[in-house]
Scaffold this active site. Sequence first.
Site, PDB file in Angstrom:
ATOM      1  CE  LYS A  31      -2.425   1.697   3.706  1.00  0.00           C
ATOM      2  NZ  LYS A  31      -2.417   3.169   3.827  1.00  0.00           N
ATOM      3  CG  ASP A  58      -5.348   4.416   1.256  1.00  0.00           C
ATOM      4  OD1 ASP A  58      -6.484   4.767   0.866  1.00  0.00           O
ATOM      5  OD2 ASP A  58      -5.049   4.281   2.459  1.00  0.00           O
ATOM      6  CE  LYS A  60      -8.185   6.722   3.672  1.00  0.00           C
ATOM      7  NZ  LYS A  60      -6.730   6.463   3.642  1.00  0.00           N
ATOM      8  CG  ASP A  63     -12.065  17.080  -7.076  1.00  0.00           C
ATOM      9  OD1 ASP A  63     -12.962  17.851  -7.494  1.00  0.00           O
ATOM     10  OD2 ASP A  63     -10.906  17.461  -6.842  1.00  0.00           O
ATOM     11  CB  THR A 118     -11.437   4.762  11.921  1.00  0.00           C
ATOM     12  OG1 THR A 118     -10.163   5.010  11.355  1.00  0.00           O
ATOM     13  CG2 THR A 118     -12.062   3.544  11.317  1.00  0.00           C
ATOM     14  NE  ARG A 209       1.881   1.692  13.217  1.00  0.00           N
ATOM     15  CZ  ARG A 209       0.979   2.401  13.881  1.00  0.00           C
ATOM     16  NH1 ARG A 209       1.380   3.324  14.745  1.00  0.00           N
ATOM     17  NH2 ARG A 209      -0.302   2.208  13.697  1.00  0.00           N
TER      18      ARG A 209
END
Length: 231
Positions: A31, A58, A60, A63, A118, A209
């Site tokens: 990603k 990614d 997002k 528009d 989130t 991570r």
Amino acid sequence: MSELIVALDVSSTAAVEEAVDRLGDAVSFYKIGLELFSAEGPAVVKAVKERGKKVFLDLKLHDIPRTVERAVKSAGALRVDLMTIHASGGKAMIRAAKDAALTFGAAAPKILAVTLLTSLDQSDLDDLGVGRAVADQVRALGTLAVANGADGIVCSPKEVAAMRVALGPDALLVTPGVRPAGAAVGDQKRVATPAQAVRDGSTHLVVGRPILQAEDPYAAALAILAEMKER
Ligand code: C5P
């Protein structure tokens, strides 16, 4: 079979190349997010694709439909495999994204919708004038997105089981917030183990991570892949 996607939350193409080379044959999907893409641009996508890996871009997108359509065409030309748009951009924008993706035929990037970030909670929804509970808003936007051509959604492992029921068997359900059993949770609030996420219907697990900051990232990736098969 669910796939593992490693989140390349690093800041340079050099660091990306090092991570991808270190993970070698253990990981085939990565990603690239807004921070890395803003810093390094298409070159970082090319660096990952040149290593024979799949890319989840990614960004997002949110528009007007024509702009999103053009952005999807640009990303498709880079041969990205998955990309994100905001479902709240509405029907026409979602359709425009999907139609642009389809111009790439068999190589069409899959379009994933983000429902509700989130980082937003009920009081944010109230501020925005959305008169629905968080769970209802997530379900409504996910349903809107898939009904208008999106291939699936990004959702937390805690939402996956309900969204599988709401969106049917074919929707892609891509889940961050995955932590191997016994790992540090960090700033993730709603976590699940790899086995649990797969069991609940997640098609792609996004992990950052726990792999990239492990002492041995290759072994950490293999351990997560093994946990994914424990379902
Ligand atoms: O390091 P970690 O496994 O937490 O990384 C998860 C990735 O998924 C990060 O790139 C993060 O930005 C992204 N993500 C997330 N939670 C969300 C949405 C995206 O962790 N709700």
